[in-house]
Structures are given as C-alpha cells and as structure tokens.
Design an enzyme around this catalytic site. Structure first.
Site: not given
Ligand code: HEM
Length: 318
Positions: A24, A171, A201, A203, A297
């Site tokens: 991350y 988060h 961005r 993910n 996760y």
C-alpha cells in the site's frame, strides 16, 4: 488452455502493477480525463438502475450535501461534454439555466441549477445514471466525512454502512496503512486538494466471475464463489478469476468545496490478462509474494496462490 482475447478491452485495461511486489502507498498522480465511457455503458447503467431499485441504501445524500450533489452533477456533465462532445452536450441558457443532452441514452433535460423541481430526480442520482463510475462525496469539516454517494459496485464494503463516517474511520479495517502512516498522509493530502487539480490512483483485488456488485450486502450471493472456484478445472479458473482494478479520481468540487471520489471498476479475466506477457509475469509475482494479512483483507487468501500458479503455467500452455 483456451485463451480468448478482446483487444479493445485489453487496450483500455488500467493494469495496476509497476513492480513485481505490491504494498500500500499513497499512490496518487495528477489526473487527465475523470470519466471513462466504454462499450459496457448501457449494461453497467442498467445494472446500477436495478441495484438501486432493489436497494435504495446505495444512494444517500445527507441534507447538508445537497449543494455538493449539484456541484458534482454539473462538474461531471462538463467533463462528459468535453471528453465526448459527440455524445454529450451541456449548454448554458441564461443565469443558472442549463440544457443537457445525453445522446447515448437519448435524453434531453433543461434544468435550473440548485432547483430540485427542475430535474426528474435528486441530482446525484441523476448523474449516477449517466456515468459508469461510483461516486462518493466527502464534506470537509475537522476531518473529511463521506456524507453522500451512489455506490452500486463496491468491492467488499457497504456504502450504506459507511455513510456519515470519517475518512479515517472508513479505513479502520485496512491492515498496515495506519502503522505505515499511508492513510494519515492521504488524509492530509485530500484536505489540501485544490479545485481544477484532480488526482487519480488505482486499487485492485481479485473477483470471481464478471461481477461488479460485490458489496457486503450481497455477500451470501458471491462469498461462496471464493470456495467453489478452488475446485474448478484450469480452463474454468482462468475464465472465472478476474483482476479487478479500480481507477479512483479525487477532485475538489469548485463551488461546494466537497471532495468528489470517483471509483471506476474494470474486470479482466486471467485468461485475457495472460495474453500480455509482461502483465502475466508481473501479476503472478505480485500474487505469489503478497503478504498474508493483505491477501486476507482483500479476501483472496484462499485462491491467490492458485492464480499465481495458473499465470505461471499460462505461458507454456499458450
Ligand atoms: C489518496 C486517497 C486514498 C488512499 C491512499 C486510500 C487507500 C486505501 C487502501 C490501501 C485500501 C485497502 C484496499 C485493498 O486492500 O483492497 C482502501 C480501502 C477503502 N477505501 Fe480508500 N483510499 C483513499 C481514498 C479513499 C476515499 C476518498 C474514500 C471515500 C470514502 C475511500 C474509501 C475506501 C473504502 C470504503 C475502502 C474499503 C474499506 C473496508 O474494507 O471496509 N478511500 N483505501
């Protein structure tokens, strides 16, 4: 192993890995175009409409966010009209009076900015019916709060549950980003975001099946696929398992000062991804190396090693 290719889907796919190892980070960069229309336009919007009809909790605008919803709608209309002038048109016709045309949907609409009676529905719902992106609007007080949105394609989270929460609370469940200060840095960055300087961005995760709506609400429908996919043959595995990439845009809205967060979801099956040699190799390495807590996760712990092995083997089989 049969490899099917859809060249245009491959050309457009926002491959997310710049390295063979993924961690991350506050991976933001200045953005170009905010909205992305492709040949799934009608299908995606049809799916969104069905989801909203069944589950109204996917659309929330807290009362203080009404100005932000108008700001968001006009900003996205401007974006659509400038990016795709043959399909969309926005014309100002006097103070606060506008004419909007969406040729892809065959719609034309006159409206008065900030006058809800001039639109067939609430403005955030109206514009969410015309872009493939999910939308979250964050109000900036002491922190940023996710106080409005239309989210129908959430990847293992629930907008209805998160609405009203702060950026840091949302988060909370993500491993590592607190110790690594990724999320406090992202928060500081977002609080300083300026109008007309959008960022983007990406993910990513894996999804079984071409399924956009993998929200917590529907877990009973898609959760078991994570088990069953482990038992299918190789050809089916390559067809079913998709690399899911979200292109996210971060935009300060000019009039209301809210932060607009756009999430556009792309799905590419492994058997297509494997036709691009660099992508095949890098994705296999990332999946094999990903630390267990991150894989857990992301909900991919049970099948990511098989996905890595599958991608390794795809070169020899192709
Ligand atoms: C620079 C900005 C941001 C950064 C660096 C960031 C970072 C992250 C990371 C690393 C994850 C975990 C993803 C995964 O493992 O698949 C995540 C999840 C998430 N992010 Fe962000 N994010 C940003 C902006 C936002 C914004 C503006 C929202 C708006 C509400 C948001 C909502 C979420 C949600 C809902 C999740 C899933 C949380 C859960 O599992 O319940 N993010 N984010």
């Amino acid at each position: 192993m049969k490899i099917s290719t859809d060249r245009s889907r491959l050309d457009r796919f926002p491959f997310p890995f710049s390295d063979e190892r993924y961690r991350y980070s506050t991976n933001v960069e200045p953005a170009g175009r905010l909205v992305d229309i492709d040949d799934a336009y009608h299908r995606d919007l049809g799916e969104r409409a069905e989801i909203l009809a069944k589950d109204p909790s996917r659309h929330v605008v807290l009362p203080h966010m009404r100005p932000a919803a108008w700001d968001c709608m006009l900003t996205l209309m401007r974006q659509l009209a400038s990016a795709y002038p043959a399909d969309f048109e926005l014309t100002g016709v006097g103070a606060d009076h506008w004419h909007w045309r969406n040729r892809l949907l065959g719609q034309a609409q006159d409206f008065i900015y900030a006058d809800e009676s001039s639109l067939p529905m609430e403005p955030l719902a109206y514009i969410a019916g015309q872009v493939q992106e999910d939308i979250v609007l964050l109000d900036q007080r002491d922190q940023l709060y996710a106080d409005a949105g239309v989210v129908t394609f959430a990847a293992d989270w629930s907008f209805g549950f998160d609405v009203g929460m702060s950026f840091l609370e949302i988060h909370g469940p993500v491993p590592r980003i607190h110790e690594d200060r990724v999320i406090t840095r992202a928060h500081e960055f977002l609080k300083r975001l300026q109008p007309h300087q959008p960022y983007r961005r990406t993910n990513w995760t894996l999804t079984v099946g071409h399924r956009l709506d993998v929200s917590t609400e529907l877990y009973p429908e898609w959760g078991p696929d994570r088990e069953t996919v482990q038992t299918v043959d190789d050809e089916t595995f390559g067809r079913l398992v998709h690399l899911r990439v979200e292109v996210q845009h971060l935009v300060r809205l000019p009039d209301s000062g809210a932060v607009m967060f756009l999430i556009r979801t792309h799905l590419l099956p492994l058997d297509e991804l494997a036709t691009v040699e660099d992508w095949r190799i890098r994705t296999a390495k990332v999946l094999a190396e990903l630390p267990e807590d991150m894989a857990d996760y992301k909900g991919i712990a049970k099948y990511r090693h098989r996905a890595a092995t599958w991608l390794d083997a795809a070169s020899r089989a192709a």
